[in-house]
Design a protein around this motif. Structure first.
Motif, short mmCIF file in Angstrom:
data_model
loop_
_atom_site.label_atom_id
_atom_site.label_comp_id
_atom_site.label_asym_id
_atom_site.label_seq_id
_atom_site.Cartn_x
_atom_site.Cartn_y
_atom_site.Cartn_z
N ILE A 24 0.83 -1.21 0.00
CA ILE A 24 0.00 0.00 0.00
C ILE A 24 0.86 1.26 0.00
N ALA A 25 2.02 1.22 0.65
CA ALA A 25 2.90 2.39 0.65
C ALA A 25 3.37 2.71 -0.77
N GLY A 143 -5.70 -8.66 11.84
CA GLY A 143 -5.28 -7.50 12.62
C GLY A 143 -3.82 -7.15 12.39
N LEU A 144 -2.96 -8.17 12.38
CA LEU A 144 -1.54 -7.94 12.15
C LEU A 144 -1.28 -7.42 10.74
N THR A 145 -1.90 -8.08 9.77
CA THR A 145 -1.70 -7.69 8.37
C THR A 145 -2.20 -6.27 8.13
N TYR A 150 -2.45 -0.30 7.07
CA TYR A 150 -2.91 1.06 7.38
C TYR A 150 -1.75 1.98 7.76
N LEU A 151 -0.68 1.45 8.32
CA LEU A 151 0.50 2.28 8.54
C LEU A 151 1.05 2.78 7.21
N GLY A 152 1.09 1.89 6.23
CA GLY A 152 1.55 2.29 4.91
C GLY A 152 0.63 3.31 4.26
N ALA A 153 -0.67 3.09 4.41
CA ALA A 153 -1.65 4.02 3.83
C ALA A 153 -1.59 5.38 4.50
#
Length: 201
Positions: A24-25, A143-145, A150-153
């Motif tokens: 996603i990043a 949850g882990l994935t 979402y950190l990347g997003a």
């Protein structure tokens, strides 16, 4: 009695989170920044730039649905491989968007459609692969994935814009996203080696 899930994630499952972050990043700027890029670097009108994004998203949704149907048929052993192929297509699309500054807006449009289509399909396939590898701990695995995702997003669009401001060009930002997508490929290859979690009976 039916199978009882162990609830444990398989060893090495963290690679799914790493792969999701890089996926996603490297791909989110196609949504967040392509309109501004088409307007500012390729002199497209706001209507054309917005239209390209809308058409690419519509095509991407159709491709995502077709990919989902095919992904159901290829089986669990091949889904991560499908993600790797889609990431390679996403990388090519991003490079075409970057090349549009030299080769013209038509190349950037093709790259946008290819990149967005591949991204949406890869994300859909990713969710199926998570269930394949951790059938007894789907909530924990998801949850882990999705934490990585979402950190990347969250980070990627802001970092993309900051780099564009610092360098006064979109070129380095697109190149950086291409690097992230390139790194996502070996990360997902590694994730594909994670053995599915077993269940207790």
């Amino acid at each position: 009695p039916g199978a009882r899930a162990s609830g444990a994630l398989p060893p090495g499952f963290v690679w799914f989170a790493i792969g999701a972050f890089l996926l996603i990043a490297g791909s989110q700027p196609l949504y967040s920044w392509v309109v501004a890029y088409l307007e500012q670097s390729l002199d497209a009108s706001p209507g054309v730039a917005g239209g390209v994004s809308a058409v690419a998203s519509a095509i991407g949704i159709a491709v995502m649905v077709v990919n989902a149907l095919r992904t159901d048929r290829i089986g669990a052993d091949h889904r991560v491989r499908r993600i790797v192929i889609l990431l390679a297509a996403n990388l090519v699309g991003t490079l075409l968007v970057l090349a549009g500054a030299t080769w013209g807006i038509g190349v950037a449009v093709v790259g946008t459609i290819l990149g967005i289509s591949a991204q949406l399909s890869a994300i859909g396939t990713m969710h199926a692969a998570v269930v394949d590898r951790a059938p007894g701990a789907v909530a924990r695995a998801t949850g882990l994935t999705m934490t990585g995702y979402y950190l990347g997003a969250l980070v990627s669009p802001a970092a993309f814009g900051a780099l564009a401001d610092i360098t006064d060009t979109f070129a380095w930002s697109w190149a950086a996203t291409a690097v992230l997508l390139g790194l996502a490929i070996p990360a997902w290859i590694r994730a594909g080696r994670v053995a599915p979690a077993t269940t207790d009976r």
